[in-house]
Design an enzyme around this catalytic site. Structure first.
Site, mmCIF file in Angstrom:
data_model
loop_
_atom_site.group_PDB
_atom_site.id
_atom_site.type_symbol
_atom_site.label_atom_id
_atom_site.label_comp_id
_atom_site.label_asym_id
_atom_site.label_seq_id
_atom_site.Cartn_x
_atom_site.Cartn_y
_atom_site.Cartn_z
ATOM 1 N N LYS A 24 0.810 -1.284 -0.090
ATOM 2 C CA LYS A 24 -0.027 -0.183 0.070
ATOM 3 C C LYS A 24 0.920 1.223 -0.044
ATOM 4 O O LYS A 24 1.489 1.677 0.901
ATOM 5 C CB LYS A 24 -0.872 -0.106 1.208
ATOM 6 C CG LYS A 24 -2.084 1.091 1.094
ATOM 7 C CD LYS A 24 -2.693 1.124 2.325
ATOM 8 C CE LYS A 24 -3.958 2.194 2.305
ATOM 9 N NZ LYS A 24 -3.318 3.678 2.122
ATOM 10 N N TRP A 25 1.006 1.935 -1.375
ATOM 11 C CA TRP A 25 1.867 3.195 -1.308
ATOM 12 C C TRP A 25 1.167 4.265 -0.685
ATOM 13 O O TRP A 25 -0.272 4.597 -0.629
ATOM 14 C CB TRP A 25 2.014 3.303 -2.724
ATOM 15 C CG TRP A 25 2.605 2.174 -3.503
ATOM 16 C CD1 TRP A 25 1.892 0.953 -3.890
ATOM 17 C CD2 TRP A 25 3.905 1.963 -3.671
ATOM 18 N NE1 TRP A 25 2.962 0.017 -4.429
ATOM 19 C CE2 TRP A 25 3.966 0.835 -4.287
ATOM 20 C CE3 TRP A 25 5.024 2.678 -3.378
ATOM 21 C CZ2 TRP A 25 5.242 0.201 -4.604
ATOM 22 C CZ3 TRP A 25 6.381 2.194 -3.818
ATOM 23 C CH2 TRP A 25 6.370 0.918 -4.226
#
Length: 348
Positions: A24-25
């Site tokens: 998850k950026w």
């Protein structure tokens, strides 16, 4: 064609089995449209981001297929980890400032889904097919364009969850393998880090609906003994918001002159100390006033991510009061620091 709203995710406490997993950026979610020489970047709310990332537009024009629509994340890296603050600095009205920052802190785009290639829409295709087409289309991609690492191995996803936080990422996203792309629907699953901290409750803001508590202002003491504003906690029921007004009334300061954040209205004071009410381009004309409380009460709150180790990245969640804790003992020292991890290893 724009506008397209990204597909969203709902929260879960642990990584589910049997899915497609990605890191998850921590950046700006963006849909990228290319049609020959035209490139458009749009945000989660469909607003244009194109003018804020000129260096990225130029790079994508050289690296993307001639006609395509991609879903992904705009990120900026500093010292081997993601830097969200550097992204927010880009949303600036002055073109000269944007261009300066584009040279100083260039952005990258991490693609994790493809919605169209050429004349073909792929939104009705299952995720497995879209991922295959994405990898084929970007097989020769080079920085600042990246394909998000992905796996179907739950154990590897768990290792990513534990390791990648050290590079500034904030969890894992799980997607059903057969998932079709559906705009603005929460069909993916996000698993984020959650920790707790004991914070000083030093004030509150009223809720927009009336004279009930909207959010509690949280503080932690630094090494010099100064109380720094680290964020807020909110999401109370309306009944609880009303109860909190009476509960906190004995701590209310009619004259906030002796409060650690008494100088919050002085813009210059924010340069040396973190206080609530700092004006910025995000707040606009929003009412930033707050009610001062004697900094004596301690609350345990849950948070997912610290921004530069100084403040909560998102709104914290209230867990309980801690009458057993002295306010002076609530320092930054209690916060857990993730083990450092080089962002280049994630992208590789």
């Amino acid at each position: 064609m724009p506008p397209v709203r990204p597909m969203l995710a709902k929260s879960a406490a642990k990584i589910p089995a049997g899915m497609h997993y990605e890191a998850k950026w921590d950046g700006f979610r963006a849909i990228v449209f290319r049609d020959g020489p035209e490139i458009e970047l749009t945000s989660r709310s469909t607003k244009s981001l194109t003018r804020y990332f000129p260096e990225l537009v130029a790079a994508l024009a050289q690296r993307l297929p001639e006609r395509c629509v991609l879903d992904g994340e705009i990120v900026i890296a500093r010292d081997g980890r993601l830097d969200f603050d550097a992204l927010t600095e880009r949303i600036h009205p002055a073109v000269s400032r944007v261009n300066t920052l584009a040279e100083r802190t260039p952005a990258s785009f991490v693609a994790f889904d493809v919605l169209a290639l050429g004349d073909e829409s792929l939104v009705a295709q299952p995720l497995t097919e879209r991922r295959k087409r994405l990898e084929e289309a970007l097989a020769d991609a080079s920085a600042p364009l990246h394909v998000a690492p992905a796996t179907n191995d739950t154990e590897l996803a768990q290792r990513w969850f534990e390791q990648f936080e050290g590079a500034g990422l904030d969890g894992v996203v799980a997607k059903p393998l057969s998932l079709r792309y559906r705009q603005d629907e929460r069909l993916m699953i996000k698993i984020k880090h959650e920790r707790t901290a004991d914070c000083v409750v030093a004030g509150y803001r009223f809720h927009k609906s009336g004279p009930v508590i909207g959010s509690l202002l949280l503080g932690l003491y630094d090494d010099e003994g100064a109380l720094q504003h680290v964020g807020v906690c909110a999401a109370f029921t309306m009944k609880r918001r009303t109860e909190l007004v009476a509960e906190l009334e004995p701590l209310r300061m009619d004259d906030p002159a002796g409060h650690p954040w008494a100088a919050w209205t002085d813009e210059a004071a924010h340069e040396t100390k973190r206080m609530p009410g700092a004006a910025n381009r995000w707040s606009g004309k929003k009412d930033l006033s707050w009610v001062a409380l004697r900094p004596e009460r301690v609350a345990e709150v849950a948070y997912d991510h610290m921004e530069k180790g100084a403040r909560f990245r998102h709104t914290a969640r209230f867990r309980r009061w801690r009458p057993d804790r002295d306010a002076e003992s609530c320092t930054y020292a209690q916060l857990e620091e993730p083990v450092s991890f080089d962002l280049s290893e994630v992208l590789r």
